[in-house]
Design a protein around this motif. Structure first.
Motif, short mmCIF file in Angstrom:
data_model
loop_
_atom_site.label_atom_id
_atom_site.label_comp_id
_atom_site.label_asym_id
_atom_site.label_seq_id
_atom_site.Cartn_x
_atom_site.Cartn_y
_atom_site.Cartn_z
N UNK A 1 5.16 24.52 -44.35
CA UNK A 1 5.29 24.20 -42.92
C UNK A 1 6.17 22.97 -42.70
N UNK A 2 6.10 22.01 -43.59
CA UNK A 2 6.96 20.82 -43.48
C UNK A 2 8.43 21.20 -43.67
N UNK A 3 8.69 22.13 -44.60
CA UNK A 3 10.06 22.60 -44.79
C UNK A 3 10.56 23.29 -43.52
N UNK A 4 9.71 24.12 -42.94
CA UNK A 4 10.08 24.81 -41.69
C UNK A 4 10.31 23.82 -40.55
N UNK A 5 9.47 22.77 -40.51
CA UNK A 5 9.62 21.75 -39.47
C UNK A 5 10.94 21.01 -39.60
N UNK A 6 11.41 20.83 -40.83
CA UNK A 6 12.67 20.10 -41.03
C UNK A 6 13.87 20.87 -40.49
N UNK A 7 13.73 22.18 -40.25
CA UNK A 7 14.83 22.98 -39.73
C UNK A 7 14.99 22.85 -38.22
N UNK A 8 14.02 22.24 -37.55
CA UNK A 8 14.11 22.13 -36.09
C UNK A 8 15.35 21.35 -35.67
N UNK A 9 15.79 20.42 -36.53
CA UNK A 9 16.98 19.64 -36.20
C UNK A 9 18.24 20.47 -36.09
N UNK B 1 5.69 21.87 -54.93
CA UNK B 1 5.70 20.76 -53.97
C UNK B 1 7.02 19.99 -54.02
N UNK B 2 7.51 19.73 -55.23
CA UNK B 2 8.77 19.02 -55.35
C UNK B 2 9.95 19.90 -54.91
N UNK B 3 9.83 21.21 -55.10
CA UNK B 3 10.86 22.11 -54.59
C UNK B 3 10.95 22.04 -53.07
N UNK C 1 14.16 20.75 -50.48
CA UNK C 1 14.68 21.44 -49.29
C UNK C 1 14.68 20.51 -48.08
N UNK C 2 13.64 19.72 -47.94
CA UNK C 2 13.57 18.78 -46.80
C UNK C 2 14.62 17.68 -46.95
N UNK C 3 14.83 17.23 -48.19
CA UNK C 3 15.84 16.20 -48.43
C UNK C 3 17.24 16.72 -48.15
N UNK C 4 17.50 17.97 -48.50
CA UNK C 4 18.80 18.59 -48.22
C UNK C 4 19.01 18.73 -46.71
N UNK C 5 17.92 19.01 -45.97
CA UNK C 5 18.03 19.08 -44.51
C UNK C 5 18.40 17.72 -43.93
N UNK D 1 10.78 31.03 -52.75
CA UNK D 1 9.38 31.47 -52.78
C UNK D 1 9.23 32.78 -53.55
N UNK D 2 10.15 33.72 -53.35
CA UNK D 2 10.07 35.00 -54.06
C UNK D 2 10.20 34.79 -55.57
N UNK D 3 11.18 33.97 -55.98
CA UNK D 3 11.38 33.71 -57.40
C UNK D 3 10.20 32.96 -58.00
N UNK D 4 9.68 31.99 -57.27
CA UNK D 4 8.58 31.16 -57.79
C UNK D 4 7.33 31.99 -58.01
N UNK D 5 6.90 32.73 -56.98
CA UNK D 5 5.66 33.49 -57.09
C UNK D 5 5.82 34.72 -58.00
N UNK D 6 7.02 35.26 -58.12
CA UNK D 6 7.25 36.33 -59.09
C UNK D 6 7.11 35.80 -60.51
N UNK D 7 7.63 34.62 -60.75
CA UNK D 7 7.51 33.98 -62.06
C UNK D 7 6.05 33.71 -62.39
N UNK D 8 5.30 33.18 -61.43
CA UNK D 8 3.88 32.88 -61.65
C UNK D 8 3.10 34.17 -61.90
N UNK D 9 3.35 35.20 -61.09
CA UNK D 9 2.64 36.47 -61.25
C UNK D 9 2.94 37.11 -62.61
N UNK D 10 4.19 37.01 -63.04
CA UNK D 10 4.56 37.58 -64.34
C UNK D 10 3.78 36.92 -65.47
#
Length: 362
Positions: free
Chosen positions: A223-231, A279-281, A285-289, A341-350
């Protein structure tokens, strides 16, 4: 019982193997990295035909009319009968608790010579877990038993038929609220370094309650990442509004990433885990925004030159570029975050599925 020899095996044939059934019930369980502290009730069951009521016994004691009520199951002294000397293998801090008048409760069924031995024990057993996958990893705790007095040619170890998940352990037995039961696996194997020994193994598979992890960490970070896109949708001239969004999201994300108050395990606090990586990922994203905001703000502010016509053209071109950067960011950032998110959770699920398959093949 006059001719009973407790040192000899209770078998009729020379090559006969004494079948010993094992059942276990876990009353409480607390798991930390590497070990698990348990309170268990272990039951061993075997048949000693020398203790049964047969024709020889009736003749020796001159019993004609057998009263079955007088030969119900009864509590006997464990030191008076043969036992298979079964104990825990690869466990430590083993303490035997008091049951009835002694630490071992032995019941005898005289009708067929069935012996049931019960013990209540406190112990620590080893647990395997992949810290790098926390909190998505499986925790596997091993309870192993073997006979320290006889080889597998003399006695055979087997789990009872009711050794199921519901019979062995319940959710109330687990003292850590962040962990829940997944499965139990039972088998009997022969160690490579002790080929004459048979080991009965019970593996308890635990997993973390992911609902708490998602509510406390994963969803707030996303949600914080999404909030950073409001700008990206705020006018470039509104510098203070965009700056406040960047500053708030960066500080909140940094606090969330370094906060490990819910983790009491020292090894987990020091290890780089899957949760920490996510979390660091999100923080990246927020820092890049925030960097995008700095670039757009720089492009929106133009120094005036001596030539008004050139300054006007230069200012317009840079403003167009700033608007274009904002429009591209509205697409690039969400698509990149969804891909992450797709790559991260696919890696974890694998790796979780790989861990399950590897566990069953061992």
């Amino acid at each position: 019982m006059a001719n009973y020899n407790k040192a000899s095996l209770p078998k009729k044939l020379i090559n006969e193997t004494i079948d010993t059934k094992i059942a276990i019930e876990i009353e409480s369980m607390r798991t930390i990295t590497g070990t698990s502290s348990l309170n268990v009730l272990i039951t061993e069951k075997w048949v000693d035909s020398r203790l049964s009521i047969n024709d020889t016994y009736l003749k020796e004691n001159n019993i004609k009319d057998l009263d079955l009520k007088a030969f119900r199951e009864q509590l006997v002294d464990s030191s008076d009968i043969w036992n298979p000397y079964i104990n825990f293998f690869q466990a430590f801090n083993v303490k035997q608790e008091q049951m009835f008048s002694s630490s071992v409760s032995v019941w005898l069924r005289p009708s067929d010579g069935t012996v049931v031995c019960g013990r209540k024990i406190q112990l620590d057993v080893p647990c395997d877990r992949e810290l790098s996958l926390y909190p998505f990893e499986l925790i596997i705790c091993y309870i192993q038993l073997k006979s320290y007095g006889y080889s597998r040619k003399e006695i055979s170890l087997n789990w009872t038929e009711n050794t199921t998940l519901d019979e062995v352990i319940t959710e109330h037995s687990i003292l850590d609220n962040g962990v829940t039961l997944s499965d139990i696996l039972i088998d009997v194997y022969i160690p490579h370094n002790e080929p004459e020994t048979e080991v009965a193994r019970l593996r308890i598979v635990l997993k973390h309650r992911l609902s708490r992890v998602f509510v406390n960490n994963i969803i707030p970070a996303a949600l914080l990442v999404t909030l950073s896109w409001l700008g990206f949708w705020i006018k470039n001239e509104s510098t203070s509004a965009r700056a406040s969004i960047c500053l708030t999201t960066i500080l909140s994300s940094l606090t969330l990433a370094i906060s490990k108050q819910h983790i009491s395990d020292i090894q987990l606090m020091q290890a780089m885990t899957a949760q920490g990586l996510y979390m660091w990922g999100c923080f990246v994203f927020i820092f890049l925004a925030a960097i995008e905001f700095a670039v757009v703000d720089y492009l929106s502010k133009v120094r005036y030159s001596s030539s008004k016509s050139k300054a006007s053209l230069y200012r317009m071109s840079r403003k167009r570029l700033a608007v274009r950067v904002n429009c591209i960011s509205r697409i690039i950032f969400p698509v990149s975050f969804v891909t992450f998110n797709i790559l991260f959770f696919s890696f974890v699920l694998y790796y979780v599925l790989f861990q399950k398959d590897n566990m069953k093949s061992i």
